[in-house]
Design a protein around this motif. Structure first.
Motif, short mmCIF file in Angstrom:
data_model
loop_
_atom_site.label_atom_id
_atom_site.label_comp_id
_atom_site.label_asym_id
_atom_site.label_seq_id
_atom_site.Cartn_x
_atom_site.Cartn_y
_atom_site.Cartn_z
N ASP A 1 0.82 -1.21 0.00
CA ASP A 1 0.00 0.00 0.00
C ASP A 1 0.86 1.26 0.00
N ILE A 2 2.06 1.16 0.57
CA ILE A 2 2.99 2.27 0.69
C ILE A 2 4.37 1.72 0.37
N LEU A 3 5.23 2.54 -0.24
CA LEU A 3 6.61 2.15 -0.48
C LEU A 3 7.51 3.07 0.34
N ASP A 4 8.40 2.48 1.13
CA ASP A 4 9.32 3.22 1.99
C ASP A 4 10.70 3.20 1.36
N VAL A 5 11.14 4.34 0.86
CA VAL A 5 12.40 4.46 0.13
C VAL A 5 13.48 4.98 1.07
N GLY A 6 14.57 4.25 1.18
CA GLY A 6 15.67 4.67 2.03
C GLY A 6 16.98 4.72 1.29
N GLY A 7 17.74 5.79 1.49
CA GLY A 7 19.02 5.94 0.83
C GLY A 7 20.21 5.72 1.73
N GLU A 8 19.95 5.51 3.04
CA GLU A 8 21.03 5.23 3.98
C GLU A 8 20.58 4.16 4.94
N SER A 9 21.36 3.11 5.06
CA SER A 9 21.01 2.03 5.98
C SER A 9 21.27 2.44 7.41
N ALA A 10 20.55 1.80 8.34
CA ALA A 10 20.76 2.05 9.77
C ALA A 10 21.91 1.23 10.33
N VAL A 11 22.58 0.44 9.51
CA VAL A 11 23.68 -0.38 10.02
C VAL A 11 24.73 0.50 10.69
N THR A 12 25.31 -0.01 11.77
CA THR A 12 26.21 0.81 12.58
C THR A 12 27.69 0.60 12.27
N ASN A 13 27.99 -0.27 11.33
CA ASN A 13 29.41 -0.48 10.98
C ASN A 13 29.81 0.32 9.76
N GLU A 14 28.97 1.30 9.36
CA GLU A 14 29.26 2.17 8.24
C GLU A 14 29.06 3.62 8.69
N ALA A 15 29.89 4.52 8.21
CA ALA A 15 29.73 5.94 8.54
C ALA A 15 28.50 6.50 7.84
N ALA A 16 27.95 7.57 8.41
CA ALA A 16 26.83 8.26 7.77
C ALA A 16 27.27 8.81 6.42
N ILE A 17 26.39 8.75 5.45
CA ILE A 17 26.73 9.26 4.12
C ILE A 17 26.39 10.74 4.04
N PRO A 18 27.05 11.49 3.18
CA PRO A 18 26.74 12.92 3.03
C PRO A 18 25.31 13.15 2.53
N VAL A 19 24.76 14.29 2.90
CA VAL A 19 23.40 14.64 2.49
C VAL A 19 23.26 14.58 0.97
N ALA A 20 24.22 15.13 0.26
CA ALA A 20 24.13 15.17 -1.21
C ALA A 20 24.08 13.77 -1.82
N VAL A 21 24.83 12.84 -1.24
CA VAL A 21 24.81 11.46 -1.73
C VAL A 21 23.45 10.83 -1.48
N GLU A 22 22.91 11.05 -0.30
CA GLU A 22 21.60 10.46 0.01
C GLU A 22 20.52 11.03 -0.90
N ILE A 23 20.57 12.33 -1.15
CA ILE A 23 19.60 12.94 -2.06
C ILE A 23 19.73 12.34 -3.46
N ASP A 24 20.95 12.16 -3.93
CA ASP A 24 21.16 11.58 -5.26
C ASP A 24 20.63 10.16 -5.34
N ARG A 25 20.68 9.42 -4.23
CA ARG A 25 20.15 8.06 -4.21
C ARG A 25 18.62 8.04 -4.19
N VAL A 26 18.05 8.95 -3.43
CA VAL A 26 16.62 8.87 -3.11
C VAL A 26 15.73 9.60 -4.10
N VAL A 27 16.07 10.82 -4.43
CA VAL A 27 15.14 11.68 -5.17
C VAL A 27 14.78 11.13 -6.55
N PRO A 28 15.74 10.70 -7.38
CA PRO A 28 15.32 10.17 -8.69
C PRO A 28 14.40 8.96 -8.56
N LEU A 29 14.64 8.12 -7.55
CA LEU A 29 13.80 6.94 -7.36
C LEU A 29 12.41 7.33 -6.90
#
Length: 306
Positions: A63-91
């Motif tokens: 019924d709803i699609l939840d789109v995520g560009g950054e995983s909650a996994v804790t063994n990876e550093a947070a990604i930059p805002v610009a990278v997350e936007i590039d991953r999420v917005v076109p999709l």
């Protein structure tokens, strides 16, 4: 059926939409655009492949699609805002424009949320517990719905302290009540708020199980519940299975949470969950069954392949 009698009805305002919650649970399918995801990062692919996954989840009954560009996994550093936007917005834009789906964006960053809403998302799924109040400002300005989740850990940090909560349910209700108050003070409408008790987030498996045993108490907050138990660590701890093998445990957890009145089910395996809900509703008398219901002969046996 007792579970559905206990499920309160809500009209959720989300930008220009109103979603009716309560008659039956809504299924929120997970669309990962994060290659570091714990459950399916290796199969993320490019935006075309992600769009195919989104279309498949809708065909299976999301019924709803939840789109995520950054995983909650804790063994990876947070990604930059610009990278997350590039991953999420076109999709997000392609899902909305080409598939016409209701889209949620899984982010704790105001800039990402604003860009995703401009692309067509109508819900912001914040797994940080509103650490940045700017996210509430974005939702107030755009009238997007906001999911408030309980966690005592900062994004990308792991907190596993078996002595952290003398009363984990009390902590969840108190924390979410304060975050709701903050969101309302920043201008978010009360009928745009959803709460998520945060299974596994800043909780040991035992604490998550203790929370879910009393999840009905979270209804004291007076807002719809998002249930995010799919493939979670507590299921793996109980069953000894890796994420992709946790479907049976996930369904058991979903059944329990539905008995307590959950409204939105955030899941990876949409088709299996939809089958589960169909059979559950039929046996509980919530689904009308025609007297002449029969099994299609093509489905009676598995085809043998040489």
């Amino acid at each position: 059926m007792p579970a559905l009698r206990r499920r309160r009805r809500f009209e959720l305002r989300a930008v220009d939409r109103t979603l009716s919650l309560g008659d039956a649970p809504l299924v929120m399918g997970v669309v990962n655009a994060s290659p570091e995801s714990f459950s399916d990062g290796g199969s993320v692919g490019d935006v075309g492949r992600q769009l195919e996954r989104a279309a498949g989840l809708l065909a299976e009954g999301a019924d709803i699609l939840d789109v995520g560009g950054e995983s909650a996994v804790t063994n990876e550093a947070a990604i930059p805002v610009a990278v997350e936007i590039d991953r999420v917005v076109p999709l997000v834009r392609r899902i909305v424009d080409e598939l016409g789906a209701v889209v949620s964006v899984d982010t704790y960053k105001p800039e990402v949320a604003a860009a995703a809403i401009a692309a067509g998302a109508v819900i912001v799924n914040d797994v940080s517990g509103l650490r940045d109040v700017g996210l509430a400002d974005v939702c107030a300005r755009t009238r997007a719905a906001l999911v408030l989740m309980h966690t005592r850990a900062a994004p990308k940090q792991r907190l596993q302290d078996p002595r952290r909560y003398p009363d984990v349910v009390g902590d969840v209700v108190h924390f979410l009540n304060l975050r709701m108050r903050t969101a309302l003070e920043r201008g978010v409408a009360v009928d745009s708020l959803i709460v998520d008790p945060g299974p596994d987030f800043a909780k040991t498996p035992a604490q998550t199980i203790g929370l879910l045993r009393r999840i009905d108490d979270v209804h004291a907050l007076g807002r719809p519940l998002l249930i995010a138990v799919s493939r979670k660590d507590f299921v793996g701890a109980l069953t000894g299975r890796r994420p992709s093998r946790r479907l049976a445990g996930t369904l058991a957890a979903l059944g329990h949470c539905l008995d307590a009145g959950g409204h939105i089910l955030r899941v990876h395996d949409v088709g299996a969950v939809r089958d589960f809900l169909t059979v559950r509703a039929a046996l509980g008398g919530e689904l009308d069954i025609e007297p002449d219901l029969v099994l299609d002969e093509a489905l009676r046996h598995e085809r043998a392949w040489s």
